[in-house]
Motif scaffolding. Structure first.
Motif, PDB file in Angstrom:
ATOM      1  N   ASN A  83       0.828  -1.203   0.000  1.00 21.19           N
ATOM      2  CA  ASN A  83       0.000   0.000   0.000  1.00 21.19           C
ATOM      3  C   ASN A  83       0.866   1.258   0.000  1.00 21.19           C
ATOM      4  O   ASN A  83       0.595   2.206  -0.741  1.00 21.19           O
ATOM      5  N   ASN A  84       1.901   1.260   0.833  1.00 14.58           N
ATOM      6  CA  ASN A  84       2.809   2.414   0.861  1.00 14.58           C
ATOM      7  C   ASN A  84       3.503   2.597  -0.476  1.00 14.58           C
ATOM      8  O   ASN A  84       3.652   3.727  -0.954  1.00 14.58           O
ATOM      9  N   ASN A 121       0.905   3.858  -3.090  1.00  9.48           N
ATOM     10  CA  ASN A 121       0.610   5.276  -2.874  1.00  9.48           C
ATOM     11  C   ASN A 121       1.765   6.174  -3.289  1.00  9.48           C
ATOM     12  O   ASN A 121       1.553   7.346  -3.605  1.00  9.48           O
ATOM     13  N   LYS A 122       2.958   5.622  -3.299  1.00 10.26           N
ATOM     14  CA  LYS A 122       4.117   6.392  -3.765  1.00 10.26           C
ATOM     15  C   LYS A 122       3.972   6.704  -5.254  1.00 10.26           C
ATOM     16  O   LYS A 122       4.371   7.770  -5.711  1.00 10.26           O
ATOM     17  N   ASN A 138       0.886   6.300  -7.088  1.00  7.82           N
ATOM     18  CA  ASN A 138      -0.444   6.699  -7.522  1.00  7.82           C
ATOM     19  C   ASN A 138      -1.177   7.351  -6.363  1.00  7.82           C
ATOM     20  O   ASN A 138      -1.634   6.683  -5.451  1.00  7.82           O
ATOM     21  N   THR A 139      -1.293   8.652  -6.423  1.00  6.41           N
ATOM     22  CA  THR A 139      -1.971   9.380  -5.350  1.00  6.41           C
ATOM     23  C   THR A 139      -3.370   9.813  -5.753  1.00  6.41           C
ATOM     24  O   THR A 139      -4.107  10.343  -4.941  1.00  6.41           O
ATOM     25  N   ASP A 140      -3.748   9.587  -7.010  1.00  6.89           N
ATOM     26  CA  ASP A 140      -5.033  10.089  -7.517  1.00  6.89           C
ATOM     27  C   ASP A 140      -6.086   9.008  -7.702  1.00  6.89           C
ATOM     28  O   ASP A 140      -7.152   9.279  -8.233  1.00  6.89           O
ATOM     29  N   SER A 141      -5.824   7.796  -7.311  1.00 12.53           N
ATOM     30  CA  SER A 141      -6.717   6.690  -7.653  1.00 12.53           C
ATOM     31  C   SER A 141      -8.090   6.806  -7.006  1.00 12.53           C
ATOM     32  O   SER A 141      -8.240   7.315  -5.908  1.00 12.53           O
ATOM     33  N   ASN A 175     -10.063   1.812  -3.672  1.00 19.16           N
ATOM     34  CA  ASN A 175      -9.529   1.678  -2.327  1.00 19.16           C
ATOM     35  C   ASN A 175      -8.170   0.993  -2.443  1.00 19.16           C
ATOM     36  O   ASN A 175      -8.090  -0.203  -2.698  1.00 19.16           O
ATOM     37  N   MET A 176      -7.124   1.749  -2.288  1.00 15.06           N
ATOM     38  CA  MET A 176      -5.776   1.228  -2.496  1.00 15.06           C
ATOM     39  C   MET A 176      -5.403   0.159  -1.483  1.00 15.06           C
ATOM     40  O   MET A 176      -4.656  -0.752  -1.791  1.00 15.06           O
ATOM     41  N   TYR A 177      -5.925   0.273  -0.243  1.00 12.58           N
ATOM     42  CA  TYR A 177      -5.572  -0.760   0.725  1.00 12.58           C
ATOM     43  C   TYR A 177      -6.184  -2.100   0.335  1.00 12.58           C
ATOM     44  O   TYR A 177      -5.522  -3.132   0.418  1.00 12.58           O
ATOM     45  N   SER A 232      -4.069  -3.423  -2.393  1.00 12.99           N
ATOM     46  CA  SER A 232      -2.772  -3.867  -1.858  1.00 12.99           C
ATOM     47  C   SER A 232      -2.910  -5.181  -1.107  1.00 12.99           C
ATOM     48  O   SER A 232      -2.047  -6.060  -1.202  1.00 12.99           O
TER      49      SER A 232
END
Length: 195
Positions: free
Chosen positions: A132-133, A136-137, A139-142, A145-147, A150
């Motif tokens: 996830n970290n 997020n490095k 892709n900050t615009d998605s 739910n990135m978690y 991940s």
């Protein structure tokens, strides 16, 4: 001299437990068989370990503490060359696996229903945090739910990795695992940016 004998008995108990847990799994493993394999009376075994689960924990924890240190690090994001960082840790992981193959399979196959049986889920959660970290490095615009993404990727990495460990010959395991991770990492940053 007596202290040496105590440590020798403890080692024999642990070695016998490793054999019993690997052959029968935690549920079917018996303290009686472990004590017999260690050539110690059952009562004496309980002087060293409170119960069967304490013995299981003693068997697997040293390996998985080291594994947790590899996974649960903050350095990945600080490292400019994250691929090298990942592959260096993967190499350390595979060396740990090769040196402790039996213990890995005790956890994978034989300790469901115990506190120790949750090591794989804990490992997936730690890996998901790191992924996830990393995601997020890049892709900050998605909108997704990135978690959750991940976590799903961490499950895929772990389950695919277990399949490779289970099905590879010892001499092929490193190469097969590196190919698998290389495939997953190929153009990672570019693919993440497309989400």
């Amino acid at each position: 001299m007596a202290q040496f004998l105590k440590e020798e008995i403890r080692k024999r108990i642990i070695e016998s437990a490793i054999k019993e847990f690997r052959e029968k799994g935690y549920d079917k493993a018996s303290i009686k068989n472990i004590s017999k394999g260690a050539d110690v009376a059952v009562g004496n075994l309980y002087r060293y370990f409170e119960n069967k689960e304490a013995l299981l924990k003693e068997v697997v924890n040293p390996v998985f503490k080291e594994l947790a240190q590899m996974i649960n690090t903050e350095n990945m994001l600080e490292n400019i060359d994250y691929k090298s960082y990942i592959f260096d840790n993967l190499n350390r992981f595979l060396d740990l696996y090769i040196d402790n193959k039996t213990i890995f399979f005790i956890v994978i196959d034989g300790c469901k229903g115990t506190k120790t049986g949750y090591i794989i889920e804990d490992f997936i959660d730690m890996l998901a945090d790191n992924i996830n970290n990393l995601v997020n490095k890049f892709n900050t615009d998605s909108c997704i739910n990135m978690y959750e993404f991940s976590h799903a990727l961490a499950v895929a990495v772990v389950q695919g990795g277990i399949s490779i460990l289970r099905n590879s010959k010892d001499e092929d395991v490193k190469n097969n695992f590196f190919q698998y991770i290389s495939f997953l990492m190929n153009d990672f940053a570019e693919r993440i940016n497309k989400i």
